[in-house]
Design a protein around this motif. Structure first.
Motif, short mmCIF file in Angstrom:
data_model
loop_
_atom_site.label_atom_id
_atom_site.label_comp_id
_atom_site.label_asym_id
_atom_site.label_seq_id
_atom_site.Cartn_x
_atom_site.Cartn_y
_atom_site.Cartn_z
N THR A 15 0.82 -1.22 0.00
CA THR A 15 0.00 0.00 0.00
C THR A 15 0.85 1.27 0.00
OG1 THR A 15 -0.20 -0.17 2.42
CG2 THR A 15 -1.98 -1.09 1.10
N ASP A 266 -8.30 0.49 5.00
CA ASP A 266 -8.10 1.93 4.83
C ASP A 266 -6.94 2.43 5.68
OD1 ASP A 266 -10.15 2.05 3.03
OD2 ASP A 266 -11.62 2.92 4.42
N GLU A 267 -6.72 1.81 6.83
CA GLU A 267 -5.61 2.21 7.69
C GLU A 267 -4.27 1.84 7.05
OE1 GLU A 267 -7.48 1.86 12.18
OE2 GLU A 267 -6.80 0.02 11.19
N ILE A 269 -3.76 1.65 3.80
CA ILE A 269 -3.59 2.57 2.67
C ILE A 269 -3.10 3.93 3.16
CG2 ILE A 269 -4.83 3.83 0.86
CD1 ILE A 269 -6.61 1.34 0.55
N GLU A 270 -3.70 4.42 4.24
CA GLU A 270 -3.28 5.71 4.81
C GLU A 270 -1.83 5.65 5.29
OE1 GLU A 270 -4.57 8.83 8.38
OE2 GLU A 270 -5.75 7.01 8.00
N ALA A 271 -1.47 4.56 5.97
CA ALA A 271 -0.11 4.42 6.48
C ALA A 271 0.89 4.29 5.35
CB ALA A 271 -0.03 3.19 7.40
N ARG A 273 0.65 5.55 2.27
CA ARG A 273 0.82 6.85 1.62
C ARG A 273 1.68 7.78 2.47
NH1 ARG A 273 -5.33 7.85 -0.78
NH2 ARG A 273 -5.12 6.40 -2.55
N ALA A 274 1.44 7.75 3.76
CA ALA A 274 2.25 8.58 4.65
C ALA A 274 3.71 8.12 4.63
CB ALA A 274 1.70 8.52 6.07
N ALA A 366 1.36 9.26 -4.51
CA ALA A 366 1.44 9.07 -3.06
C ALA A 366 2.62 9.79 -2.45
CB ALA A 366 1.52 7.58 -2.73
N VAL A 369 1.92 12.93 -0.51
CA VAL A 369 1.08 12.87 0.67
C VAL A 369 1.97 12.78 1.90
CG1 VAL A 369 -0.72 11.58 1.85
CG2 VAL A 369 -0.71 11.67 -0.64
#
Length: 370
Positions: A15, A266-267, A269-271, A273-274, A366, A369
Motif C-alpha cells: 500500500t 483503509d488504515e 492505505i493511509e499508512a 501513503r504517509a 502518493a 502525501v
C-alpha cells in the motif's frame, strides 16, 4: 483471527505504492559456478514451483541472455535492459538465464521484479531457491508452507497488490546516479557503520536512512518487507557504529509497534501513503543497505558442484535512487559471500533540472502525501 505482524509488513509495503510502473522495478543478478548450464526448459519447470500457492505472482516472462563475458553485463547496464523489456513485462516479472561465451561454467539468474511485491533480500532468496530447485528437481521455494508458518493470509494478501500501469510509461535507460564497485574483506557491523558514518560526513548528508529487511526468514522467498529507518545526522556523528545500530533498531521497533495497531484496509492505505510521503520528504539522505554475510545460502549445502553462488548484484529502483541523487545524498550497499564483501555505492550526477527528488515524486502521487 488477528492479522500476523508478518502479514501486516507485507500489506504495508504494497500500500506504500498506489500503482506499479517502470520506476518501481528492481533488478538483481546472482552469478553461479556450475558444472553445466541449465536450459530454459529446466528453468520453466523449476519456476512452476514458485507459482504454487503464490498470492502475488502466477507467471513470469522467461528469457535467455547471452554475453561474451561478465564484463559485458555490468551493474550499470541493468536499467537499460529493464527499460528495453518493460513494455513487454509490465504485467508480471522477468526471469532470465544469463550465460557467457567466455566461460561455459558460469550461469546467472537475473530478475526484474516490481519493488512493491519483492524487495532485494527476498529476490536474493528467490534466486537461491530457484538454483536449489534446478539442482534437485524438487520444490526449493515452499511458498505455501512459508506463508503458513508466518501466519500470512494469502487469499487476503492478493487483494493488496497495487494495480499496474498497463500503458508503457517510457522507462528511462538512464539512472539519476552512477555506481562504483569494489570488494574487500568482511567487516563486523560496528566497523561497517563507522565507515558509513564517515561517508555521510563526507557527503554532508543530513540523515542516514537504513534500508533494513524486517522478515529475514529464508523460508519465504516472496514479498517486500523493507523498512526505511531514519537516523539523524546529529545522532550519527556522535555515535559509535554499535550505537547507530542500536538507534535504528529502536526506530524499527517503534515502526513495528505502530504497525501492530493497524487492522483495517483503509488504515494500511493511509499508512502506506504517509510512509512514501515521509520517505520522499526526508532531505539529504545517505542510504545504507547491508545484507550481511549470506554464505549460509550460497548453494554449498546441496550439490555444490552443480551450482555455487559467486556474486550477487542489485540496485534499488529509480523511485528510490531518485532520493539519493542530490549533491548531499547517496547510497551505499554491500553483501558478503564467504570471504569476500562486495561493496557498491552511488556517485551523484548533476541534474539539468536540479530536482531529481521532485521528478521521482511526480511519478507517484502518493509521494506528495505527507
Amino acid at each position: 483471527m488477528p492479522i500476523s505482524i508478518a502479514d501486516k509488513v507485507l500489506r504495508l509495503s504494497m500500500t506504500t505504492f498506489p500503482f506499479i510502473d517502470a520506476s518501481q522495478f528492481f533488478p538483481a543478478l546472482s552469478t553461479y559456478k556450475v558444472d553445466r548450464i541449465f536450459d530454459l526448459t529446466e528453468f520453466e519447470e523449476a519456476m512452476k514451483h514458485f507459482f504454487r500457492g503464490n498470492p502475488l505472482f502466477s507467471k513470469c516472462h522467461l528469457v535467455e541472455l547471452t554475453f561474451d563475458s561478465p564484463e559485458d553485463f555490468p551493474l550499470a547496464s541493468f536499467q537499460a535492459l529493464l527499460a528495453e523489456k518493460y513494455e513487454s513485462y509490465y504485467d508480471s516479472f522477468l526471469v532470465a538465464s544469463v550465460t557467457y561465451r567466455s566461460d561455459p561454467h558460469l550461469q546467472g539468474i537475473f530478475t526484474c521484479v516490481p519493488f512493491p511485491l519483492q524487495d532485494g533480500y527476498k529476490c536474493f532468496h528467490l534466486h537461491q531457491a530457484l538454483m536449489k530447485t534446478l539442482k534437485t528437481k524438487q520444490d526449493g521455494f515452499q511458498i505455501a508452507q512459508g506463508l503458513a508458518e508466518l501466519g500470512i493470509r494469502s487469499d487476503e494478501l492478493a487483494d493488496f497488490v497495487p494495480p499496474v500501469e498497463a500503458a508503457p510509461s517510457g522507462a528511462s535507460k538512464e539512472l539519476p546516479v552512477s555506481f562504483t564497485e569494489n570488494s574487500g574483506s568482511p567487516v563486523k557491523i560496528g566497523s561497517f557503520l563507522e565507515r558509513m558514518r564517515g561517508d555521510l560526513v563526507e557527503r554532508d548528508s543530513e540523515n542516514m536512512l537504513i534500508l533494513k529487511n524486517s522478515l529475514y526468514s529464508p523460508k519465504l522467498p516472496l514479498g517486500n518487507s523493507l523498512q526505511f529507518l531514519t537516523v539523524p545526522r546529529g545522532v550519527v556523528t556522535q555515535s559509535t557504529g554499535i550505537q547507530i545500530r542500536d538507534y535504528y533498531r529502536a526506530e524499527e521497533q517503534r515502526h513495528m509497534d505502530v504497525l501492530s495497531r493497524i487492522e483495517l484496509r483503509d488504515e494500511f492505505i493511509e499508512a502506506g501513503r504517509a510512509r512514501i510521503g515521509n520517505l520522499i520528504a526526508t532531505p539529504n539522505v545517505f542510504c545504507v543497505n547491508n545484507y550481511g554475510n549470506v554464505s549460509a545460502h550460497d548453494g554449498t549445502d546441496v550439490q555444490a558442484d552443480h551450482g555455487t553462488l559467486m556474486r550477487y548484484e542489485w540496485h534499488m529502483p529509480t523511485i528510490v535512487l531518485g532520493i539519493t541523487a542530490g549533491e548531499r545524498s547517496g547510497l551505499s550497499w554491500t553483501i558478503t559471500v564467504r570471504d569476500k564483501a562486495f561493496n557498491f555505492a552511488t556517485v551523484a550526477r548533476t541534474s539539468p533540472h536540479g530536482d531529481i527528488v521532485g521528478a521521482a515524486a511526480r511519478t507517484n502521487p502518493a509521494a506528495s502525501v505527507a
